[in-house]
Design a protein around this motif. Structure first.
Motif, PDB file in Angstrom:
ATOM      1  N   MET A  64     -27.945  64.285  33.287  1.00 56.71           N
ATOM      2  CA  MET A  64     -29.030  63.871  32.398  1.00 56.71           C
ATOM      3  C   MET A  64     -29.881  62.818  33.098  1.00 56.71           C
ATOM      4  O   MET A  64     -29.381  61.855  33.646  1.00 56.71           O
ATOM      5  N   THR A  65     -31.161  62.994  33.099  1.00 49.90           N
ATOM      6  CA  THR A  65     -32.042  62.053  33.783  1.00 49.90           C
ATOM      7  C   THR A  65     -32.138  60.753  33.007  1.00 49.90           C
ATOM      8  O   THR A  65     -31.719  60.658  31.846  1.00 49.90           O
ATOM      9  N   GLN A  66     -32.739  59.741  33.666  1.00 51.68           N
ATOM     10  CA  GLN A  66     -32.863  58.432  33.025  1.00 51.68           C
ATOM     11  C   GLN A  66     -33.799  58.503  31.821  1.00 51.68           C
ATOM     12  O   GLN A  66     -33.566  57.875  30.790  1.00 51.68           O
ATOM     13  N   ILE A  67     -34.858  59.305  31.979  1.00 53.09           N
ATOM     14  CA  ILE A  67     -35.815  59.436  30.864  1.00 53.09           C
ATOM     15  C   ILE A  67     -35.153  60.099  29.661  1.00 53.09           C
ATOM     16  O   ILE A  67     -35.321  59.677  28.520  1.00 53.09           O
ATOM     17  N   ALA A  68     -34.348  61.129  29.964  1.00 59.78           N
ATOM     18  CA  ALA A  68     -33.647  61.811  28.868  1.00 59.78           C
ATOM     19  C   ALA A  68     -32.649  60.877  28.188  1.00 59.78           C
ATOM     20  O   ALA A  68     -32.484  60.904  26.952  1.00 59.78           O
ATOM     21  N   GLN A  69     -32.001  60.039  28.994  1.00 62.56           N
ATOM     22  CA  GLN A  69     -31.038  59.078  28.411  1.00 62.56           C
ATOM     23  C   GLN A  69     -31.745  58.085  27.497  1.00 62.56           C
ATOM     24  O   GLN A  69     -31.268  57.780  26.407  1.00 62.56           O
ATOM     25  N   GLN A  70     -32.915  57.605  27.971  1.00 61.81           N
ATOM     26  CA  GLN A  70     -33.678  56.677  27.126  1.00 61.81           C
ATOM     27  C   GLN A  70     -34.138  57.354  25.844  1.00 61.81           C
ATOM     28  O   GLN A  70     -34.120  56.765  24.767  1.00 61.81           O
ATOM     29  N   HIS A  71     -34.521  58.641  25.998  1.00 64.70           N
ATOM     30  CA  HIS A  71     -34.968  59.400  24.830  1.00 64.70           C
ATOM     31  C   HIS A  71     -33.830  59.549  23.827  1.00 64.70           C
ATOM     32  O   HIS A  71     -34.007  59.398  22.603  1.00 64.70           O
ATOM     33  N   GLU A  77     -21.460  56.779  17.405  1.00 67.91           N
ATOM     34  CA  GLU A  77     -20.240  57.203  18.090  1.00 67.91           C
ATOM     35  C   GLU A  77     -20.530  58.322  19.082  1.00 67.91           C
ATOM     36  O   GLU A  77     -19.766  58.544  20.008  1.00 67.91           O
ATOM     37  N   ALA A  78     -21.597  59.043  18.831  1.00 72.69           N
ATOM     38  CA  ALA A  78     -22.010  60.124  19.743  1.00 72.69           C
ATOM     39  C   ALA A  78     -23.531  60.195  19.696  1.00 72.69           C
ATOM     40  O   ALA A  78     -24.186  59.442  18.971  1.00 72.69           O
ATOM     41  N   LYS A  79     -24.058  61.105  20.484  1.00 72.58           N
ATOM     42  CA  LYS A  79     -25.515  61.270  20.467  1.00 72.58           C
ATOM     43  C   LYS A  79     -25.973  61.738  19.098  1.00 72.58           C
ATOM     44  O   LYS A  79     -25.261  62.480  18.409  1.00 72.58           O
ATOM     45  N   PHE A  80     -27.150  61.304  18.729  1.00 69.57           N
ATOM     46  CA  PHE A  80     -27.681  61.714  17.430  1.00 69.57           C
ATOM     47  C   PHE A  80     -27.820  63.218  17.362  1.00 69.57           C
ATOM     48  O   PHE A  80     -27.499  63.857  16.335  1.00 69.57           O
ATOM     49  N   THR A  81     -28.292  63.821  18.455  1.00 72.68           N
ATOM     50  CA  THR A  81     -28.500  65.268  18.440  1.00 72.68           C
ATOM     51  C   THR A  81     -27.176  66.022  18.301  1.00 72.68           C
ATOM     52  O   THR A  81     -27.115  67.069  17.647  1.00 72.68           O
ATOM     53  N   HIS A  94     -29.736  76.636  25.766  1.00 74.36           N
ATOM     54  CA  HIS A  94     -31.077  76.896  26.295  1.00 74.36           C
ATOM     55  C   HIS A  94     -32.189  76.669  25.281  1.00 74.36           C
ATOM     56  O   HIS A  94     -33.353  76.566  25.668  1.00 74.36           O
ATOM     57  N   GLU A  95     -31.862  76.575  24.012  1.00 78.40           N
ATOM     58  CA  GLU A  95     -32.882  76.269  23.007  1.00 78.40           C
ATOM     59  C   GLU A  95     -32.901  74.768  22.730  1.00 78.40           C
ATOM     60  O   GLU A  95     -33.946  74.137  22.754  1.00 78.40           O
ATOM     61  N   ALA A  96     -31.687  74.197  22.424  1.00 80.60           N
ATOM     62  CA  ALA A  96     -31.616  72.772  22.107  1.00 80.60           C
ATOM     63  C   ALA A  96     -31.467  71.916  23.352  1.00 80.60           C
ATOM     64  O   ALA A  96     -31.718  70.713  23.303  1.00 80.60           O
ATOM     65  N   GLY A  97     -31.031  72.540  24.459  1.00 83.69           N
ATOM     66  CA  GLY A  97     -30.969  71.815  25.720  1.00 83.69           C
ATOM     67  C   GLY A  97     -29.723  70.978  25.912  1.00 83.69           C
ATOM     68  O   GLY A  97     -29.747  69.986  26.651  1.00 83.69           O
ATOM     69  N   PHE A  98     -28.619  71.351  25.285  1.00 84.68           N
ATOM     70  CA  PHE A  98     -27.386  70.590  25.445  1.00 84.68           C
ATOM     71  C   PHE A  98     -26.660  70.983  26.716  1.00 84.68           C
ATOM     72  O   PHE A  98     -26.735  72.134  27.175  1.00 84.68           O
ATOM     73  N   ILE A 133     -19.987  70.182  19.955  1.00 78.18           N
ATOM     74  CA  ILE A 133     -20.639  70.634  18.706  1.00 78.18           C
ATOM     75  C   ILE A 133     -19.854  71.761  18.054  1.00 78.18           C
ATOM     76  O   ILE A 133     -19.587  71.739  16.843  1.00 78.18           O
ATOM     77  N   VAL A 134     -19.475  72.746  18.842  1.00 79.64           N
ATOM     78  CA  VAL A 134     -18.824  73.930  18.264  1.00 79.64           C
ATOM     79  C   VAL A 134     -17.317  73.753  18.173  1.00 79.64           C
ATOM     80  O   VAL A 134     -16.637  74.582  17.555  1.00 79.64           O
ATOM     81  N   GLY A 135     -16.796  72.706  18.789  1.00 77.23           N
ATOM     82  CA  GLY A 135     -15.363  72.466  18.708  1.00 77.23           C
ATOM     83  C   GLY A 135     -14.545  73.455  19.507  1.00 77.23           C
ATOM     84  O   GLY A 135     -13.514  73.932  19.024  1.00 77.23           O
ATOM     85  N   ALA A 136     -15.008  73.770  20.717  1.00 74.75           N
ATOM     86  CA  ALA A 136     -14.295  74.730  21.563  1.00 74.75           C
ATOM     87  C   ALA A 136     -14.049  74.112  22.934  1.00 74.75           C
ATOM     88  O   ALA A 136     -14.653  73.098  23.310  1.00 74.75           O
ATOM     89  N   LYS A 137     -13.136  74.740  23.676  1.00 70.89           N
ATOM     90  CA  LYS A 137     -12.825  74.248  25.014  1.00 70.89           C
ATOM     91  C   LYS A 137     -13.972  74.594  25.968  1.00 70.89           C
ATOM     92  O   LYS A 137     -14.700  75.574  25.761  1.00 70.89           O
TER      93      LYS A 137
END
Lengths: 237, 205
Positions: free
Chosen positions: B1-8, B75-79, B155-159, B167-171
């Protein structure tokens, strides 16, 4: 021949024109909901919602008054009548007690005078026959009737003085057995000590003149002889 | 994750905390950032036939964000938190549809053929890319739900794959497998559609 797609092509193809957005109406609904919820939080706590506390307290107090008030209404006249009755009753009772006290005092004086007479006679009889005056320890009850009301009370111990007849000589009845003082003299007479018996009898009657009335029969002859020869004189009544 | 993305990303959490304190402007900013990807994620998951249901679920996701504004902690990212809410709602919706005997990904052959027929006469022109974009969307709808979800989140949300796992609770291996299968399915689907169009074009010609 069909085109071959690699992963990057597929991803770029998917992301190329993904500009679908929610309708503006939906945006407004969500943003309005968010703003509304924040305003609800910012509203000061409505004190009106807590105003039921004083109202409920007042209502509870009124209920208590309504429930307990009839008891007071029922009892209040009773208290008044009791107080007035007490005043009248106490006054009447006080008067009655005073009258009773006067009556008792009169009766006591009379009884006391009788007692004095009886005591005097008793003293004389004791002197004559030697019986002991006995006092009963058991409390007795005085009963006084005052205008139809009976009052019973325990008589104080110091006022209890029932006098039992100490001796039958009090009523002029001859003793069946001589007194111990006379017994000694009778014994001396039996031992033929005529002089000693006479001296002893003279001495006893000088000390206790009341014994003149109760001379036993065995000593009667000695007593009469002493009166005749002047060694002994009968006391004046 | 880039610095800009982290700030975002950090700004997302800050905005959410600000909204929890009563700043509704922060929520508007947050909503503007994520409404597009979230809306497309839900629409793609439910399919084009359930557009109204997608809007309903989209609104429900944001309502839950609003209702939990005071309980939100970083506790985690908002997204991650946001898409996990959406994921749970979609799971519930899938279960309801399974009880009703419906299948969200079921796209009839008639619809598939209709899309092809619509673009058949235009593929040789400048709208060739439009056809491919419609085709890829259609192929995405044809994916298995779990593969489609992994593809959309990636590829849509960019995770990142790790975030998708969260998010999905999988390995991680499971998510990677789903992504690999999803890409393979999309590739086959696109080639099949393009090939069918070429065949149709030749027929038309």
């Amino acid at each position: 021949m069909s085109k071959q797609f690699n992963d990057d092509d597929i991803i770029k193809l998917y992301q190329h024109n993904t500009d679908d957005l929610p309708p503006r109406q939906l945006d407004e609904v969500i943003l309005a909901r968010a703003a509304q919820e924040v305003k609800v939080d910012e509203k000061p706590v409505n004190t009106k919602t807590n105003r039921w506390w004083p109202y409920s307290g007042i209502a509870a107090a009124m209920v208590a008054v309504v429930v307990l008030a009839p008891w007071q209404y029922d009892q209040a006249p009773v208290f008044v009548s009791i107080e007035s009755a007490d005043i009248n009753g106490i006054t009447q009772a006080h008067t009655a007690v005073n009258e009773a006290e006067l009556t008792i005092n009169k009766a006591r004086r009379k009884v006391f005078s009788d007692e004095q007479v009886i005591a005097h006679e008793t003293t004389q009889s004791i002197a004559a026959s030697g019986p002991q005056l006995e006092m009963t320890d058991q409390p007795q009850v005085e009963s006084i009737v005052v205008t139809g009301m009976t009052v019973e009370r325990a008589v104080p111990e110091h006022r209890v003085h029932t006098i039992k007849p100490a001796s039958s000589a009090l009523y002029g009845i001859a003793l069946s057995e001589p007194l111990p003082e006379f017994a000694k003299i009778i014994i001396k007479l039996g031992n033929n000590d005529q002089q000693g018996a006479e001296e002893e009898l003279i001495k006893l009657l000088e000390e206790k003149p009341e014994y003149h009335e109760g001379i036993p029969e065995p000593l009667e002859a000695v007593y009469q002889a002493l009166l005749k020869n002047g060694k002994l004189q009968r006391p004046l009544q | 994750m880039t610095q800009i993305a982290q700030q975002h990303a950090n700004m997302d959490e800050t905005l959410m905390l600000e909204y929890g304190k009563g700043n509704d402007t922060a929520f508007a900013e947050l909503y503007a950032r994520h409404k597009g990807p979230m809306y497309r994620y839900i629409c793609r998951q439910l399919g084009s036939k359930q557009h109204n249901k997608a809007q309903e679920l989209f609104q429900e996701v944001w309502v839950r964000v609003i209702d939990n504004r005071n309980n939100y902690t970083v506790e985690a990212k908002f997204t991650t938190w946001l898409y996990r809410i959406a994921h749970n709602l979609l799971i519930d919706e899938h279960r309801k549809n399974q009880v009703r005997g419906e299948h969200l990904t079921l796209v009839s052959d008639e619809q598939d053929e209709g899309i092809l027929a619509f673009h058949q006469g235009k593929q040789e022109g400048s709208v060739h890319n439009d056809f491919l974009q419609q085709a890829i969307k259609h192929c995405v709808e044809l994916l298995m739900p779990q593969q489609r979800e992994a593809f959309l989140l990636r590829h849509e949300a960019g995770f990142d794959p790790s975030q998708v796992c969260e998010i999905v609770g999988a390995k991680p291996e499971t998510v990677k497998t789903r992504l690999r299968y999803a890409m393979s399915q999309l590739r086959d689907c696109l080639q099949r559609k393009v090939g069918a169009t070429e065949v149709g074009g030749e027929r038309e010609i």
